[in-house]
Every structure is written in C-alpha cells, then in structure tokens.
Motif scaffolding. Structure first.
Motif, short mmCIF file in Angstrom:
data_model
loop_
_atom_site.label_atom_id
_atom_site.label_comp_id
_atom_site.label_asym_id
_atom_site.label_seq_id
_atom_site.Cartn_x
_atom_site.Cartn_y
_atom_site.Cartn_z
N ARG A 197 61.37 42.70 50.24
CA ARG A 197 62.77 41.86 50.15
C ARG A 197 62.63 40.86 51.29
O ARG A 197 62.14 41.12 52.51
CB ARG A 197 63.73 42.95 50.45
N ALA A 198 63.74 39.80 51.12
CA ALA A 198 64.33 39.25 52.39
C ALA A 198 64.98 40.22 52.95
O ALA A 198 65.64 41.03 52.45
CB ALA A 198 64.88 37.99 51.66
N VAL A 199 64.95 40.01 54.39
CA VAL A 199 66.03 41.03 54.91
C VAL A 199 66.93 40.04 56.06
O VAL A 199 66.58 39.25 56.62
CB VAL A 199 65.03 41.80 56.00
N VAL A 200 68.06 40.58 55.80
CA VAL A 200 69.16 40.26 56.73
C VAL A 200 69.64 41.12 57.70
O VAL A 200 69.96 42.29 57.28
CB VAL A 200 70.49 39.50 55.96
N VAL A 201 69.69 41.03 59.03
CA VAL A 201 70.27 41.81 60.06
C VAL A 201 71.23 41.20 60.87
O VAL A 201 70.99 39.94 61.40
CB VAL A 201 69.06 42.36 61.07
N ALA A 202 72.45 41.72 60.53
CA ALA A 202 73.89 41.10 61.19
C ALA A 202 74.42 42.19 62.14
O ALA A 202 74.68 43.20 61.84
CB ALA A 202 74.55 40.86 59.81
N PHE A 203 74.71 41.63 63.27
CA PHE A 203 75.24 42.30 64.36
C PHE A 203 76.82 42.01 64.35
O PHE A 203 77.19 40.64 64.17
CB PHE A 203 74.66 41.96 65.69
N TRP A 204 77.86 43.12 64.20
CA TRP A 204 78.94 42.90 63.99
C TRP A 204 79.79 44.11 64.82
O TRP A 204 79.29 44.91 65.19
CB TRP A 204 79.33 43.06 62.60
N ALA A 205 81.21 43.77 64.82
CA ALA A 205 82.06 44.91 65.22
C ALA A 205 83.50 44.68 64.28
O ALA A 205 83.87 43.27 63.90
CB ALA A 205 82.39 44.78 66.49
N SER A 206 83.99 45.50 64.27
CA SER A 206 85.53 45.65 63.34
C SER A 206 86.36 44.88 64.04
O SER A 206 87.26 44.23 63.41
CB SER A 206 86.02 47.09 63.00
N TRP A 207 86.50 44.60 65.31
CA TRP A 207 87.35 43.89 66.16
C TRP A 207 87.12 42.31 66.20
O TRP A 207 88.02 41.60 66.36
CB TRP A 207 87.74 44.44 67.29
N CYS A 208 85.96 41.90 65.59
CA CYS A 208 85.41 40.49 65.71
C CYS A 208 85.94 39.72 64.42
O CYS A 208 85.67 39.95 63.60
CB CYS A 208 83.90 40.49 65.72
N PRO A 209 87.23 38.90 64.87
CA PRO A 209 87.53 38.05 63.80
C PRO A 209 86.59 37.17 62.95
O PRO A 209 86.67 37.34 61.48
CB PRO A 209 88.48 36.98 64.46
#
Length: 189
Positions: free
Chosen positions: A60-72
């Motif tokens: 598969r193509a793979v997407v790795v996304a770093f995030w936080a819930s407070w980040c608009p």
C-alpha cells in the motif's frame, strides 16, 4: 577543496575554509519507511483501528501523519486524511501518530479522546508518538506528514512551519502524492 598556493590565501585561510566546510551540516537523507520505522510505529499504543504491522502496510501507499488534538491545522488535515482513506480504500494505509498532546495546561487524554470521538477516523491512530519522532527526522512541528510508496520510498514530506500561510497538507496534495506512490508501484519502482 584545494587552496590556492599563493600568499593571498595563506595556510591559516585554507585551514579556516576546511574547518567551515567540515562543520557544515550534512544534507539529511529523505526518510524511508523501513522495517525499523514500521516496527516502532507498531509498538505504539493503538487508539483507533487495527495494530500497525508490516502486513497491514504491505503493498500500500503509506501516509504517516503527526498530529495533536489542540493543533488547529491538524483538524482540517484529519478531515483530508479521512477523505483520502475513503478515496483509496485498501490501496492506502494511514497512520496518525499523536504527539505533543500534553501541551499547555492540558494533561491526560480527555481532549484527545473527544477529538477522536468527533472525527471518527477510518484509519490507524496511535499514541505516544514522541517515542518515534527521532526516527522520522526529529519531528518537532505539527502537522507533519510523510507519504511513502509501497516500497517505502518517500513521495511527499510536509511540515507546518510557524508563521507559514500554508498550515496543512491539502486533500489535493495528499491525493496526488498517493497517486504518485501507487503509480511507482505499478511501474515497478
């Protein structure tokens, strides 16, 4: 580098230039999705979706996304990731890595859990991403997104820089990157 053999560029000047060149930072190699990174992602606690395994990502193509819930900017990006998953189905594997969640006066998981309950992401979501940030060129800003071809080669890397007008990867950019990743697989590269 060669120093000119003249008095204008004496040995001290040559030594200074050599030291400056030696101290210059090396250009970082693009991050590839290798077994070490997949294993590290799989070791993180799962918040949503099945465990991250090499089998779950294979082919598969793979997407790795770093995030936080407070980040608009992470909010619309999460929507784009959900849309991407709907568009490509089993051809893409998305791993959302929660990082820096305890920012500001918030502690615990209440804010993150409410975010996930509202968004209901149709992809892998893992916690404690600080443990793998160093493996992905020291992720220090969010959102940060990587798109990899099925063979692990990088296709796209987006970092939200402070003060930038572009705050997150658009659906069109993500779709184009996944399309490129899948085309590379079909072409054998």
């Amino acid at each position: 580098m060669r120093c000119a053999r003249s008095f204008a560029a004496g040995p001290l000047a040559c030594l200074l230039v050599a030291l400056l060149l030696a101290a210059a930072p090396a250009q970082a190699e693009p991050v590839q999705l290798n077994d070490q990174r997949v294993e590290a992602l799989g070791a993180l606690p799962s918040l949503r979706g099945a465990a991250v395994t090499s089998e779950a990502l294979a082919g598969r193509a793979v997407v790795v996304a770093f995030w936080a819930s407070w980040c608009p900017p992470c909010h619309p990006e999460f929507d784009n990731l959900a849309r991407l998953q709907e568009t490509y189905g089993d051809e893409v594997a998305i791993v959302a890595v929660n990082i820096f969640e305890e920012f500001g006066r918030f502690t615990g998981t209440t804010r993150r859990d409410a975010f996930l309950a509202k968004k209901k992401p149709p992809f892998h979501v893992v916690a404690e991403g600080e443990q793998v940030a160093g493996l992905f060129q020291d992720v220090t800003r969010i959102p940060t997104v990587f798109v990899f071809a099925p063979n692990g080669r990088p296709v796209m890397h987006f970092i939200h820089h402070q003060g930038a007008t572009k705050t997150h990867a658009s659906y069109e950019e993500l779709r184009a990157a996944v399309g490129t990743a899948l085309a590379r697989q079909a072409a054998g590269g």
